[in-house]
Design a protein around this motif. Structure first.
Motif, PDB file in Angstrom:
ATOM      1  N   GLY A   1      15.240  -6.825 -43.594  1.00 54.65           N
ATOM      2  CA  GLY A   1      14.597  -8.138 -43.464  1.00 54.65           C
ATOM      3  C   GLY A   1      13.100  -8.039 -43.588  1.00 54.65           C
ATOM      4  O   GLY A   1      12.571  -7.423 -44.508  1.00 54.65           O
ATOM      5  N   SER A   2      12.373  -8.600 -42.616  1.00 58.11           N
ATOM      6  CA  SER A   2      10.916  -8.652 -42.683  1.00 58.11           C
ATOM      7  C   SER A   2      10.289  -7.339 -42.207  1.00 58.11           C
ATOM      8  O   SER A   2      10.837  -6.645 -41.358  1.00 58.11           O
ATOM      9  N   ILE A   3       9.116  -7.065 -42.755  1.00 53.48           N
ATOM     10  CA  ILE A   3       8.407  -5.831 -42.387  1.00 53.48           C
ATOM     11  C   ILE A   3       8.019  -5.846 -40.916  1.00 53.48           C
ATOM     12  O   ILE A   3       8.096  -4.837 -40.224  1.00 53.48           O
ATOM     13  N   GLU A   4       7.618  -7.021 -40.404  1.00 49.97           N
ATOM     14  CA  GLU A   4       7.157  -7.116 -39.015  1.00 49.97           C
ATOM     15  C   GLU A   4       8.271  -6.795 -38.015  1.00 49.97           C
ATOM     16  O   GLU A   4       8.042  -6.174 -36.993  1.00 49.97           O
ATOM     17  N   GLU A   5       9.486  -7.263 -38.289  1.00 44.28           N
ATOM     18  CA  GLU A   5      10.573  -7.118 -37.321  1.00 44.28           C
ATOM     19  C   GLU A   5      11.671  -6.161 -37.764  1.00 44.28           C
ATOM     20  O   GLU A   5      12.546  -5.838 -36.968  1.00 44.28           O
ATOM     21  N   GLY A   6      11.619  -5.712 -39.015  1.00 47.24           N
ATOM     22  CA  GLY A   6      12.751  -4.969 -39.540  1.00 47.24           C
ATOM     23  C   GLY A   6      12.579  -3.480 -39.721  1.00 47.24           C
ATOM     24  O   GLY A   6      13.400  -2.832 -40.362  1.00 47.24           O
TER      25      GLY A   6
END
Length: 118
Positions: A84-89
């Motif tokens: 998914g996203s770089i921030e959360e994944g």
């Protein structure tokens, strides 16, 4: 020239096995699953970055077994990947070599691996 096939000391089984681990100097425990398991070690998925040579206390819960396998392992490699996203994944595949495992527990792992290979 073709690259030579990877040579492993132990047969690996791609399997999701529950793991609880912590760095030896830290009491906070993390929960994860393995990508694969062998008599010599595991690859687990970590949410927090670990470093090569980190020493971990491990508890592995083989499906169908009542008591966990306890071992001490050393991180031998780490590979970051994103879901998914770089921030959360951010996740990490972590290769861990068993440094200290009772012979009976190593045999339990080996039995589990070979009972599931087709």
């Amino acid at each position: 020239m073709e690259p030579s096939p990877e040579k492993r000391k132990f047969v690996r089984l791609s399997a999701l096995v529950d793991v609880i681990y912590n760095k030896r100097a830290i009491t906070e425990k993390e929960t994860s699953i393995t990508r694969n398991i062998s008599q010599g070690g595991i690859c687990l998925i970590a949410y927090d970055e670990l470093n090569e040579r980190d020493v971990l206390d491990l508890k592995l819960y083989l499906p169908g077994e009542n008591s966990p396998i306890q071992a001490i392992g050393r991180v031998v490699w780490v590979k970051e990947f994103i879901i998914g996203s770089i921030e959360e994944g951010k996740r990490y595949d972590v290769g861990i070599e068993f440094m200290d495992i009772k012979e009976e527990d190593a045999n339990r792992v080996n039995k589990y691996v070979f009972s599931h290979i087709k």
